[in-house]
Design a protein around this motif. Structure first.
Motif, PDB file in Angstrom:
ATOM      1  N   LEU A 192      13.786 126.192  37.656  1.00  0.00           N
ATOM      2  CA  LEU A 192      12.977 124.844  37.648  1.00  0.00           C
ATOM      3  C   LEU A 192      13.612 124.242  38.811  1.00  0.00           C
ATOM      4  O   LEU A 192      12.971 123.754  39.551  1.00  0.00           O
ATOM      5  N   CYS A 193      14.875 124.110  39.000  1.00  0.00           N
ATOM      6  CA  CYS A 193      15.437 123.637  40.358  1.00  0.00           C
ATOM      7  C   CYS A 193      15.140 123.863  41.471  1.00  0.00           C
ATOM      8  O   CYS A 193      14.693 123.225  42.193  1.00  0.00           O
ATOM      9  N   THR A 219      24.243 121.826  42.556  1.00  0.00           N
ATOM     10  CA  THR A 219      24.226 121.678  41.354  1.00  0.00           C
ATOM     11  C   THR A 219      25.955 122.095  40.930  1.00  0.00           C
ATOM     12  O   THR A 219      26.371 122.971  41.450  1.00  0.00           O
ATOM     13  N   ILE A 276      16.637 116.736  40.635  1.00  0.00           N
ATOM     14  CA  ILE A 276      16.360 117.404  42.092  1.00  0.00           C
ATOM     15  C   ILE A 276      15.582 116.192  42.820  1.00  0.00           C
ATOM     16  O   ILE A 276      15.924 115.791  43.693  1.00  0.00           O
ATOM     17  N   LEU A 329      16.061 121.235  29.047  1.00  0.00           N
ATOM     18  CA  LEU A 329      14.936 121.554  30.159  1.00  0.00           C
ATOM     19  C   LEU A 329      13.633 121.480  29.140  1.00  0.00           C
ATOM     20  O   LEU A 329      13.790 121.341  28.102  1.00  0.00           O
ATOM     21  N   PRO A 330      12.608 121.364  30.052  1.00  0.00           N
ATOM     22  CA  PRO A 330      12.711 121.233  31.539  1.00  0.00           C
ATOM     23  C   PRO A 330      12.809 119.874  32.185  1.00  0.00           C
ATOM     24  O   PRO A 330      13.056 119.734  33.405  1.00  0.00           O
ATOM     25  N   ALA A 364      15.552 118.936  35.328  1.00  0.00           N
ATOM     26  CA  ALA A 364      15.242 119.230  36.711  1.00  0.00           C
ATOM     27  C   ALA A 364      14.640 118.341  37.541  1.00  0.00           C
ATOM     28  O   ALA A 364      14.637 118.163  38.712  1.00  0.00           O
ATOM     29  N   ARG A 410      11.352 123.077  41.893  1.00  0.00           N
ATOM     30  CA  ARG A 410      11.113 121.796  42.483  1.00  0.00           C
ATOM     31  C   ARG A 410      11.543 121.627  43.830  1.00  0.00           C
ATOM     32  O   ARG A 410      11.049 120.808  44.768  1.00  0.00           O
ATOM     33  N   ASN A 443      21.874 126.235  43.972  1.00  0.00           N
ATOM     34  CA  ASN A 443      22.234 126.386  42.309  1.00  0.00           C
ATOM     35  C   ASN A 443      23.450 126.950  41.928  1.00  0.00           C
ATOM     36  O   ASN A 443      23.630 128.047  41.944  1.00  0.00           O
ATOM     37  N   GLY A 465      17.347 126.905  34.181  1.00  0.00           N
ATOM     38  CA  GLY A 465      17.833 126.061  35.104  1.00  0.00           C
ATOM     39  C   GLY A 465      17.676 126.118  36.710  1.00  0.00           C
ATOM     40  O   GLY A 465      16.780 125.380  37.384  1.00  0.00           O
ATOM     41  N   LEU A 483      21.699 121.262  32.392  1.00  0.00           N
ATOM     42  CA  LEU A 483      20.616 122.178  32.235  1.00  0.00           C
ATOM     43  C   LEU A 483      20.382 122.747  31.161  1.00  0.00           C
ATOM     44  O   LEU A 483      19.563 123.835  30.937  1.00  0.00           O
ATOM     45  N   LEU A 522      23.672 116.143  35.579  1.00  0.00           N
ATOM     46  CA  LEU A 522      22.637 117.207  35.126  1.00  0.00           C
ATOM     47  C   LEU A 522      23.000 118.121  34.064  1.00  0.00           C
ATOM     48  O   LEU A 522      23.996 119.012  34.291  1.00  0.00           O
TER      49      LEU A 522
END
Length: 267
Positions: free
Chosen positions: A122-123, A13, A76, A69-70, A73, A126, A91, A119, A66, A64
């Motif tokens: 969450l990334c 990212t 990904i 959110l959410p 994400a 995933r 990240n 961020g 960040l 992306l």
């Protein structure tokens, strides 16, 4: 099972410039196909993608943001689907402000926490779910900062986010280790990147007397540590924070006895 057969696909990212760009190139050189993300610099991201493809690797580019959110994400999963798997997540996307805590408004606070902590959480979540489902292990690497470990005047929101990400790294390392997924942090000091405002300067020509190495770092010096942690030979390294700062964090007591003015109080 040794978990050394994880997908040769990496998502980095914030890889349109700086440390993220250097990391994307380093991982492509190491044999990974790469997912590149950007927030605003689409031209920079496409330039990085071109460099990855010149190395003979596949590359996909996605926006992306960040701060959204959410849902952000989802990128990904989108990139993992487009590239056919996911073995490494880095990240790297981040932001910061230089404002005393008493002057930081809630919107500023929330934006920094969203981009630098929510961020990445969450990334990483995933990515971990995909790696667990595949059952082949993987690598999650969070780019934090020396301010994961030490405070800085004017950086309350940034330090809070990076400190939180450092501990999240350790918890995820505990939870995922038995599945062959390592989780580590890389904590840069001052690196010559757009975020520090000196990306067009050769760091070897800049003097930093307060840093033992005597200069800022180069983004490639951070990327080299990330690439090491992303490789199969780093399978027994997890839950660690790899400081890449030229010795900056060693200088606390020394700075306390040798600073000659109160300028530091102003950030």
């Amino acid at each position: 099972m040794r978990f050394h057969d994880y997908d040769r696909v990496a998502i980095v990212t914030g890889s349109d410039s700086g440390i993220g760009e250097a990391t994307a190139i380093a991982l492509a050189t190491a044999g990974f196909d790469v997912g590149v993300t950007f927030r605003s610099d689409s031209a920079g991201a496409e330039e990085v993608a071109g460099k990855v493809r010149e190395l003979g690797r596949r590359c996909e580019v996605r926006r992306l943001d960040l701060s959204r959110l959410p849902g952000a994400a989802d990128v990904i999963d989108d990139l993992a689907g487009a590239l056919g798997g996911l073995g490494v997540l880095v990240n790297c996307a981040g932001t910061g402000i230089s404002t005393p805590v008493v002057d930081t408004d809630y919107e500023q606070w929330r934006e920094v926490l969203a981009v630098d902590l929510d961020g990445p959480f969450l990334c990483a979540q995933r990515a971990a779910r995909r790696m667990l489902a595949a059952g082949r292990g993987g690598r999650i690497i969070n780019i934090t900062s020396v301010h994961e470990h030490a405070p800085r005047v004017g950086a309350g929101a940034y330090c809070a986010a990076k400190g939180g990400l450092g501990l999240l790294t350790k918890v995820m390392a505990q939870e995922l280790a038995a599945s062959g997924i390592t989780v580590n942090a890389v904590a840069p000091g001052e690196i010559a990147t757009p975020m520090t405002g000196n990306e067009d300067v050769d760091p070897f020509t800049v003097s930093r007397p307060g840093v033992p190495v005597g200069r800022p770092g180069d983004a490639n010096e951070v990327a080299a540590v990330v690439a090491m942690l992303a490789g199969p030979d780093a399978a027994y390294v997890t839950g660690a924070s790899w400081v890449v700062d030229g010795g900056m964090l060693l200088m606390g007591p020394q700075a306390g006895s040798h600073l000659q003015s109160d300028d530091w109080r102003n950030g």
